[in-house]
Enzyme design. Sequence first.
Site, mmCIF file in Angstrom:
data_model
loop_
_atom_site.group_PDB
_atom_site.id
_atom_site.type_symbol
_atom_site.label_atom_id
_atom_site.label_comp_id
_atom_site.label_asym_id
_atom_site.label_seq_id
_atom_site.Cartn_x
_atom_site.Cartn_y
_atom_site.Cartn_z
ATOM 1 N N SER A 9 0.861 -1.192 0.000
ATOM 2 C CA SER A 9 0.000 0.000 0.000
ATOM 3 C C SER A 9 0.886 1.227 0.000
ATOM 4 O O SER A 9 1.740 1.388 0.878
ATOM 5 C CB SER A 9 -0.878 0.010 1.254
ATOM 6 O OG SER A 9 -1.322 1.335 1.506
ATOM 7 N N HIS A 34 -1.675 -1.769 -3.961
ATOM 8 C CA HIS A 34 -2.890 -1.382 -3.227
ATOM 9 C C HIS A 34 -2.976 0.142 -3.127
ATOM 10 O O HIS A 34 -2.059 0.800 -2.636
ATOM 11 C CB HIS A 34 -2.821 -2.009 -1.834
ATOM 12 C CG HIS A 34 -4.033 -1.795 -0.989
ATOM 13 N ND1 HIS A 34 -5.144 -2.612 -1.051
ATOM 14 C CD2 HIS A 34 -4.317 -0.867 -0.045
ATOM 15 C CE1 HIS A 34 -6.051 -2.201 -0.187
ATOM 16 N NE2 HIS A 34 -5.575 -1.132 0.439
ATOM 17 N N ASP A 36 -5.230 3.377 -1.696
ATOM 18 C CA ASP A 36 -6.246 3.765 -0.716
ATOM 19 C C ASP A 36 -6.889 5.084 -1.106
ATOM 20 O O ASP A 36 -6.237 6.127 -1.095
ATOM 21 C CB ASP A 36 -5.599 3.885 0.668
ATOM 22 C CG ASP A 36 -5.195 2.528 1.202
ATOM 23 O OD1 ASP A 36 -6.085 1.689 1.369
ATOM 24 O OD2 ASP A 36 -3.989 2.308 1.418
ATOM 25 N N MET A 38 -9.565 7.821 -0.138
ATOM 26 C CA MET A 38 -10.315 8.296 1.038
ATOM 27 C C MET A 38 -10.995 9.618 0.731
ATOM 28 O O MET A 38 -10.406 10.476 0.059
ATOM 29 C CB MET A 38 -9.362 8.486 2.215
ATOM 30 C CG MET A 38 -8.560 7.244 2.534
ATOM 31 S SD MET A 38 -7.608 7.472 4.033
ATOM 32 C CE MET A 38 -6.634 5.961 4.034
ATOM 33 N N HIS A 67 -8.871 0.312 -3.108
ATOM 34 C CA HIS A 67 -9.671 0.209 -1.876
ATOM 35 C C HIS A 67 -10.380 1.539 -1.647
ATOM 36 O O HIS A 67 -9.743 2.534 -1.285
ATOM 37 C CB HIS A 67 -8.702 -0.129 -0.726
ATOM 38 C CG HIS A 67 -9.330 -0.173 0.622
ATOM 39 N ND1 HIS A 67 -8.580 -0.174 1.782
ATOM 40 C CD2 HIS A 67 -10.630 -0.220 1.027
ATOM 41 C CE1 HIS A 67 -9.388 -0.214 2.829
ATOM 42 N NE2 HIS A 67 -10.632 -0.233 2.399
ATOM 43 N N MET A 69 -12.502 4.003 0.329
ATOM 44 C CA MET A 69 -13.047 4.383 1.639
ATOM 45 C C MET A 69 -13.833 5.668 1.420
ATOM 46 O O MET A 69 -13.439 6.753 1.851
ATOM 47 C CB MET A 69 -11.897 4.559 2.639
ATOM 48 C CG MET A 69 -11.345 3.231 3.120
ATOM 49 S SD MET A 69 -9.663 3.360 3.721
ATOM 50 C CE MET A 69 -8.782 3.245 2.170
ATOM 51 N N MET A 138 -10.742 -5.398 7.409
ATOM 52 C CA MET A 138 -9.907 -4.317 7.962
ATOM 53 C C MET A 138 -9.403 -4.757 9.331
ATOM 54 O O MET A 138 -10.195 -5.067 10.220
ATOM 55 C CB MET A 138 -10.705 -3.021 8.106
ATOM 56 C CG MET A 138 -10.975 -2.279 6.810
ATOM 57 S SD MET A 138 -9.520 -1.941 5.794
ATOM 58 C CE MET A 138 -8.489 -0.971 6.896
ATOM 59 N N GLY A 143 -8.332 4.608 7.529
ATOM 60 C CA GLY A 143 -8.057 6.047 7.518
ATOM 61 C C GLY A 143 -6.584 6.387 7.551
ATOM 62 O O GLY A 143 -6.173 7.388 6.973
ATOM 63 N N ASP A 176 -5.897 -5.897 5.846
ATOM 64 C CA ASP A 176 -5.344 -4.567 5.611
ATOM 65 C C ASP A 176 -5.215 -3.832 6.943
ATOM 66 O O ASP A 176 -6.220 -3.537 7.590
ATOM 67 C CB ASP A 176 -6.297 -3.817 4.668
ATOM 68 C CG ASP A 176 -5.755 -2.467 4.208
ATOM 69 O OD1 ASP A 176 -4.630 -2.111 4.592
ATOM 70 O OD2 ASP A 176 -6.483 -1.771 3.472
ATOM 71 N N GLY A 177 -3.961 -3.545 7.304
ATOM 72 C CA GLY A 177 -3.712 -2.759 8.513
ATOM 73 C C GLY A 177 -2.893 -3.497 9.550
ATOM 74 O O GLY A 177 -3.290 -4.563 10.026
ATOM 75 N N GLY A 178 -1.722 -2.947 9.851
ATOM 76 C CA GLY A 178 -0.897 -3.483 10.933
ATOM 77 C C GLY A 178 -0.250 -4.828 10.634
ATOM 78 O O GLY A 178 0.125 -5.555 11.557
HETATM 79 C C1 DX5 Z 1 -5.780 2.152 6.029
HETATM 80 C C2 DX5 Z 1 -5.478 1.649 4.656
HETATM 81 C C3 DX5 Z 1 -4.347 0.714 4.539
HETATM 82 C C4 DX5 Z 1 -3.035 1.212 5.050
HETATM 83 C C5 DX5 Z 1 -2.392 0.054 5.721
HETATM 84 O O1 DX5 Z 1 -7.014 2.778 6.029
HETATM 85 O O2 DX5 Z 1 -6.612 0.983 4.112
HETATM 86 O O3 DX5 Z 1 -4.212 0.211 3.215
HETATM 87 O O4 DX5 Z 1 -2.177 1.723 4.070
HETATM 88 O O5 DX5 Z 1 -1.222 0.504 6.246
HETATM 89 P P1 DX5 Z 1 -0.321 -0.231 7.305
HETATM 90 O O6 DX5 Z 1 0.199 -1.495 6.673
HETATM 91 O O7 DX5 Z 1 0.718 0.782 7.537
HETATM 92 O O8 DX5 Z 1 -1.158 -0.514 8.526
HETATM 93 ZN ZN ZN Z 2 -6.328 -0.153 2.190
#
Ligand code: DX5
Ligand code: ZN
Length: 218
Positions: A9, A34, A36, A38, A67, A69, A138, A143, A176-178
Amino acid sequence: MSKQLIAPSILTADFLHLEREIELVNRSEADLLHLDIMDGVFVPNLTFGFPIIRQIKKVSKKPLDVHLMVINAERYLEEYRDAGADWLTVHYEACTHLHRTIHRIRELGMKPAVSLNPHTDVSLLENVLGDLNMVLVMTVNPGFGGQEFIEQSYHKIRKLRKMITDAGAETLIEVDGGVTLENLGALIDVGVDVFVVGNTIFSASDPLNMITNLKNHL
Ligand code: DX5
Ligand code: ZN
Protein backbone atom coordinates in the site's frame (compact mmCIF):
# COMPACT_ATOMS: atom_id res chain seq x y z
CA MET A 1 -4.93 -21.31 -3.12
CA SER A 2 -1.35 -22.40 -2.63
CA LYS A 3 0.62 -19.18 -2.13
CA GLN A 4 -0.57 -15.95 -0.58
CA LEU A 5 -0.19 -12.57 -2.31
CA ILE A 6 1.50 -9.37 -1.14
CA ALA A 7 -0.10 -6.02 -2.01
CA PRO A 8 2.08 -3.04 -0.99
CA SER A 9 0.00 0.00 0.00
CA ILE A 10 1.54 3.29 -1.09
CA LEU A 11 -0.29 5.26 1.62
CA THR A 12 2.95 5.80 3.54
CA ALA A 13 5.15 5.99 0.43
CA ASP A 14 6.96 9.18 -0.63
CA PHE A 15 4.35 11.02 -2.74
CA LEU A 16 6.90 13.52 -4.00
CA HIS A 17 8.68 10.61 -5.65
CA LEU A 18 5.73 8.38 -6.40
CA GLU A 19 7.12 7.12 -9.72
CA ARG A 20 10.27 5.93 -7.97
CA GLU A 21 8.19 4.16 -5.29
CA ILE A 22 6.04 2.41 -7.89
CA GLU A 23 9.09 1.36 -9.89
CA LEU A 24 10.46 -0.15 -6.71
CA VAL A 25 7.26 -2.22 -6.39
CA ASN A 26 7.57 -3.15 -10.11
CA ARG A 27 11.05 -4.55 -9.49
CA SER A 28 9.85 -6.54 -6.48
CA GLU A 29 8.02 -9.86 -6.22
CA ALA A 30 4.87 -8.07 -4.99
CA ASP A 31 1.66 -9.31 -6.60
CA LEU A 32 -0.67 -6.27 -6.53
CA LEU A 33 -0.41 -2.54 -5.89
CA HIS A 34 -2.89 -1.38 -3.23
CA LEU A 35 -4.31 2.15 -3.57
CA ASP A 36 -6.25 3.76 -0.72
CA ILE A 37 -8.92 6.22 -1.85
CA MET A 38 -10.31 8.30 1.04
CA ASP A 39 -13.04 10.94 0.89
CA GLY A 40 -12.72 12.74 4.23
CA VAL A 41 -16.33 11.72 5.00
CA PHE A 42 -16.39 7.95 5.37
CA VAL A 43 -12.94 8.15 6.97
CA PRO A 44 -11.23 11.09 8.69
CA ASN A 45 -8.59 11.49 6.00
CA LEU A 46 -8.25 12.41 2.31
CA THR A 47 -5.98 10.90 -0.32
CA PHE A 48 -6.31 11.11 -4.12
CA GLY A 49 -8.68 10.44 -7.01
CA PHE A 50 -8.93 9.54 -10.69
CA PRO A 51 -6.11 11.66 -12.21
CA ILE A 52 -3.55 10.19 -9.83
CA ILE A 53 -4.83 6.62 -10.29
CA ARG A 54 -4.53 7.14 -14.05
CA GLN A 55 -0.91 8.30 -13.69
CA ILE A 56 -0.08 5.38 -11.40
CA LYS A 57 -1.58 2.96 -13.93
CA LYS A 58 0.82 4.24 -16.58
CA VAL A 59 3.81 3.26 -14.45
CA SER A 60 2.64 0.20 -12.51
CA LYS A 61 3.39 -3.29 -13.82
CA LYS A 62 1.30 -4.79 -11.02
CA PRO A 63 -2.52 -5.00 -11.12
CA LEU A 64 -4.17 -2.17 -9.18
CA ASP A 65 -6.07 -3.20 -6.04
CA VAL A 66 -8.20 -0.11 -5.39
CA HIS A 67 -9.67 0.21 -1.88
CA LEU A 68 -12.47 2.78 -1.76
CA MET A 69 -13.05 4.38 1.64
CA VAL A 70 -15.72 6.68 0.23
CA ILE A 71 -19.47 7.06 0.43
CA ASN A 72 -21.59 6.78 -2.74
CA ALA A 73 -18.84 4.78 -4.43
CA GLU A 74 -21.43 3.36 -6.84
CA ARG A 75 -21.64 6.75 -8.59
CA TYR A 76 -18.14 6.50 -10.01
CA LEU A 77 -17.54 2.84 -10.84
CA GLU A 78 -16.95 3.48 -14.51
CA GLU A 79 -14.46 6.24 -13.71
CA TYR A 80 -12.44 3.89 -11.49
CA ARG A 81 -12.42 1.29 -14.27
CA ASP A 82 -11.31 3.87 -16.84
CA ALA A 83 -8.60 5.12 -14.49
CA GLY A 84 -7.15 1.59 -14.37
CA ALA A 85 -8.58 -0.29 -11.37
CA ASP A 86 -8.31 -4.08 -11.75
CA TRP A 87 -9.73 -5.01 -8.35
CA LEU A 88 -12.32 -2.69 -6.81
CA THR A 89 -13.23 -2.83 -3.13
CA VAL A 90 -16.21 -1.01 -1.65
CA HIS A 91 -17.02 -0.80 2.06
CA TYR A 92 -20.04 -2.67 3.39
CA GLU A 93 -20.74 0.28 5.73
CA ALA A 94 -20.71 2.84 2.90
CA CYS A 95 -22.87 1.05 0.36
CA THR A 96 -26.67 0.75 0.53
CA HIS A 97 -27.23 -1.27 -2.65
CA LEU A 98 -24.32 -3.61 -2.21
CA HIS A 99 -25.63 -6.42 -4.44
CA ARG A 100 -26.21 -4.06 -7.37
CA THR A 101 -22.81 -2.43 -6.88
CA ILE A 102 -20.93 -5.75 -6.81
CA HIS A 103 -22.60 -6.89 -10.02
CA ARG A 104 -21.94 -3.58 -11.75
CA ILE A 105 -18.24 -3.77 -10.82
CA ARG A 106 -18.04 -7.21 -12.45
CA GLU A 107 -20.01 -6.05 -15.53
CA LEU A 108 -17.44 -3.29 -15.96
CA GLY A 109 -14.68 -5.91 -16.09
CA MET A 110 -13.19 -5.42 -12.61
CA LYS A 111 -12.93 -7.93 -9.77
CA PRO A 112 -15.38 -7.00 -6.99
CA ALA A 113 -14.46 -7.06 -3.31
CA VAL A 114 -16.18 -5.84 -0.14
CA SER A 115 -14.41 -4.50 2.91
CA LEU A 116 -15.56 -4.77 6.53
CA ASN A 117 -14.68 -2.35 9.30
CA PRO A 118 -13.46 -3.94 12.55
CA HIS A 119 -16.94 -3.79 14.17
CA THR A 120 -18.81 -5.33 11.20
CA ASP A 121 -19.61 -9.03 11.46
CA VAL A 122 -18.62 -11.30 8.58
CA SER A 123 -22.04 -13.02 8.66
CA LEU A 124 -23.53 -9.91 6.99
CA LEU A 125 -21.85 -11.00 3.74
CA GLU A 126 -23.61 -14.37 3.61
CA ASN A 127 -25.95 -13.37 0.76
CA VAL A 128 -23.23 -11.97 -1.52
CA LEU A 129 -20.22 -14.13 -0.69
CA GLY A 130 -20.40 -16.20 -3.88
CA ASP A 131 -20.48 -13.01 -6.00
CA LEU A 132 -17.22 -11.70 -4.59
CA ASN A 133 -13.65 -12.31 -5.72
CA MET A 134 -12.40 -11.12 -2.35
CA VAL A 135 -13.41 -9.96 1.13
CA LEU A 136 -11.16 -7.34 2.70
CA VAL A 137 -11.10 -7.61 6.48
CA MET A 138 -9.91 -4.32 7.96
CA THR A 139 -7.50 -5.18 10.75
CA VAL A 140 -7.27 -1.50 11.83
CA ASN A 141 -9.86 1.27 11.66
CA PRO A 142 -9.56 2.62 8.11
CA GLY A 143 -8.06 6.05 7.52
CA PHE A 144 -4.37 5.89 8.37
CA GLY A 145 -1.25 3.83 7.85
CA GLY A 146 1.00 2.63 10.65
CA GLN A 147 -1.71 1.66 13.15
CA GLU A 148 -1.66 -1.30 15.48
CA PHE A 149 -3.24 -4.60 14.37
CA ILE A 150 -6.55 -5.41 16.12
CA GLU A 151 -6.21 -8.88 17.68
CA GLN A 152 -9.96 -9.64 17.51
CA SER A 153 -9.46 -9.91 13.73
CA TYR A 154 -8.21 -13.50 14.03
CA HIS A 155 -11.64 -14.60 15.23
CA LYS A 156 -13.36 -12.83 12.32
CA ILE A 157 -11.00 -14.30 9.74
CA ARG A 158 -11.50 -17.84 11.09
CA LYS A 159 -15.27 -17.37 10.91
CA LEU A 160 -15.04 -15.98 7.36
CA ARG A 161 -12.79 -18.83 6.24
CA LYS A 162 -15.39 -21.32 7.49
CA MET A 163 -18.21 -19.45 5.71
CA ILE A 164 -16.26 -19.56 2.42
CA THR A 165 -15.44 -23.26 2.78
CA ASP A 166 -19.04 -24.15 3.73
CA ALA A 167 -20.37 -22.21 0.73
CA GLY A 168 -17.87 -23.91 -1.60
CA ALA A 169 -16.87 -20.42 -2.77
CA GLU A 170 -13.46 -19.35 -4.07
CA THR A 171 -13.54 -15.91 -2.48
CA LEU A 172 -10.13 -14.70 -1.30
CA ILE A 173 -9.55 -13.18 2.13
CA GLU A 174 -7.46 -10.00 2.21
CA VAL A 175 -6.29 -8.24 5.37
CA ASP A 176 -5.34 -4.57 5.61
CA GLY A 177 -3.71 -2.76 8.51
CA GLY A 178 -0.90 -3.48 10.93
CA VAL A 179 0.56 -6.43 9.00
CA THR A 180 4.15 -7.16 10.05
CA LEU A 181 6.72 -9.94 9.69
CA GLU A 182 5.66 -10.99 13.19
CA ASN A 183 1.93 -11.58 12.59
CA LEU A 184 2.17 -12.88 9.01
CA GLY A 185 2.48 -16.54 10.05
CA ALA A 186 -0.53 -16.47 12.39
CA LEU A 187 -2.60 -14.80 9.67
CA ILE A 188 -1.63 -17.47 7.14
CA ASP A 189 -2.70 -20.11 9.69
CA VAL A 190 -6.23 -18.66 9.95
CA GLY A 191 -6.57 -18.59 6.16
CA VAL A 192 -5.57 -15.17 4.77
CA ASP A 193 -4.82 -15.12 1.02
CA VAL A 194 -3.80 -11.50 0.34
CA PHE A 195 -1.77 -9.19 2.58
CA VAL A 196 -1.91 -5.42 2.23
CA VAL A 197 1.30 -4.03 3.68
CA GLY A 198 2.01 -0.31 4.00
CA ASN A 199 4.15 0.90 6.86
CA THR A 200 6.15 -2.31 7.23
CA ILE A 201 7.39 -1.87 3.65
CA PHE A 202 7.65 1.88 3.15
CA SER A 203 9.10 2.73 6.57
CA ALA A 204 11.73 0.00 6.25
CA SER A 205 15.29 1.12 5.53
CA ASP A 206 15.27 -1.15 2.46
CA PRO A 207 11.67 -1.51 1.16
CA LEU A 208 12.63 -3.81 -1.72
CA ASN A 209 14.38 -6.17 0.63
CA MET A 210 11.37 -6.05 2.99
CA ILE A 211 9.05 -7.20 0.17
CA THR A 212 11.44 -10.11 -0.54
CA ASN A 213 11.48 -10.88 3.16
CA LEU A 214 7.66 -10.89 3.36
CA LYS A 215 7.44 -13.14 0.27
CA ASN A 216 9.93 -15.55 1.84
CA HIS A 217 7.68 -15.83 4.91
CA LEU A 218 4.68 -17.04 2.86
C1 DX5 B 1 -5.78 2.15 6.03
C2 DX5 B 1 -5.48 1.65 4.66
C3 DX5 B 1 -4.35 0.71 4.54
C4 DX5 B 1 -3.03 1.21 5.05
C5 DX5 B 1 -2.39 0.05 5.72
O1 DX5 B 1 -7.01 2.78 6.03
O2 DX5 B 1 -6.61 0.98 4.11
O3 DX5 B 1 -4.21 0.21 3.21
O4 DX5 B 1 -2.18 1.72 4.07
O5 DX5 B 1 -1.22 0.50 6.25
P1 DX5 B 1 -0.32 -0.23 7.31
O6 DX5 B 1 0.20 -1.49 6.67
O7 DX5 B 1 0.72 0.78 7.54
O8 DX5 B 1 -1.16 -0.51 8.53
ZN1 ZN C 1 -6.33 -0.15 2.19
